[in-house]
Design an enzyme around this catalytic site. Structure first.
Site, PDB file in Angstrom:
ATOM      1  N   CYS A   1       0.849  -1.181   0.000  1.00  0.00           N
ATOM      2  CA  CYS A   1       0.000   0.000   0.000  1.00  0.00           C
ATOM      3  C   CYS A   1       0.896   1.246   0.000  1.00  0.00           C
ATOM      4  O   CYS A   1       1.806   1.365   0.824  1.00  0.00           O
ATOM      5  CB  CYS A   1      -0.900   0.007   1.232  1.00  0.00           C
TER       6      CYS A   1
ATOM      7  N   CYS B   1      -8.252  -5.582 -10.150  1.00  0.00           N
ATOM      8  CA  CYS B   1      -7.846  -4.488 -11.025  1.00  0.00           C
ATOM      9  C   CYS B   1      -7.466  -3.309 -10.126  1.00  0.00           C
ATOM     10  O   CYS B   1      -8.333  -2.658  -9.543  1.00  0.00           O
ATOM     11  CB  CYS B   1      -9.022  -4.139 -11.936  1.00  0.00           C
TER      12      CYS B   1
ATOM     13  N   CYS C   1      -7.284  -1.119   1.331  1.00  0.00           N
ATOM     14  CA  CYS C   1      -6.290  -1.616   2.274  1.00  0.00           C
ATOM     15  C   CYS C   1      -6.965  -1.852   3.618  1.00  0.00           C
ATOM     16  O   CYS C   1      -7.656  -0.977   4.144  1.00  0.00           O
ATOM     17  CB  CYS C   1      -5.155  -0.600   2.410  1.00  0.00           C
TER      18      CYS C   1
END
Length: 161
Positions: free
Chosen positions: A76, A148, A124
């Site tokens: 992330c 995606c 996340c």
């Protein structure tokens, strides 16, 4: 009289609000990492902030991560949580980095209705940053899923570093 009726009809039509126009934030979830909007703005680039905090989408084929083929882990960009492994990455031809599975427990899922129909959104699980969407049109020989993901929401860390 017809003009008044037409005006009333036009006003009613343009003032109708559907899910596609809903800009209200989703209910606040409790994430391990929480920051104020100004803290996120100070830490993230404009593009990262747009995608991760405002659930935006980067232009297709704009991420250098589309051509990343080294072994490693995608983290992330906001909080450095590992999200996807390179062995699960594939070229979907869509213009965004795509994976057939996430690192379990590090990616959370929700519902997105912003464009008029329901999609499965990914974010996340640590900071709540928007990553992208998951679809059921991925490789059938694996999970059948296509995660995606916006490349700007990711940082790649090669295994050899």
């Amino acid at each position: 009289m017809k003009k008044i009726a037409l005006l009333v009809f036009a006003c009613a039509l343009f003032n109708c609000k559907g899910n596609a126009q809903d800009t209200k934030e989703k209910e606040k979830e409790n994430f391990e990492i929480t920051k104020t909007d100004s803290e996120w703005k100070a830490e993230l680039s404009d593009a990262e902030y747009y995608v991760l905090r405002q659930a935006g989408t980067e232009r297709p084929f704009s991420s250098a991560l589309n051509k990343e083929h080294r072994s490693g882990t995608y983290h992330c960009a906001a909080c450095d949580t590992p999200l996807f492994k390179s062995e699960n990455k594939f070229d979907s031809g869509t213009g965004w980095p795509s994976f057939d599975q996430e690192i379990k427990g590090n990616v959370a899922f929700g519902t997105d209705t912003k464009i008029g129909y329901t999609r499965d959104e990914e974010h996340c699980a640590t900071c709540g940053g928007h990553l992208g969407h998951v679809f059921n049109d991925g490789p059938k020989e694996t999970t059948g899923e296509r995660h995606c993901i916006n490349g700007v929401a990711l940082n790649f860390k090669p295994d050899n570093e």
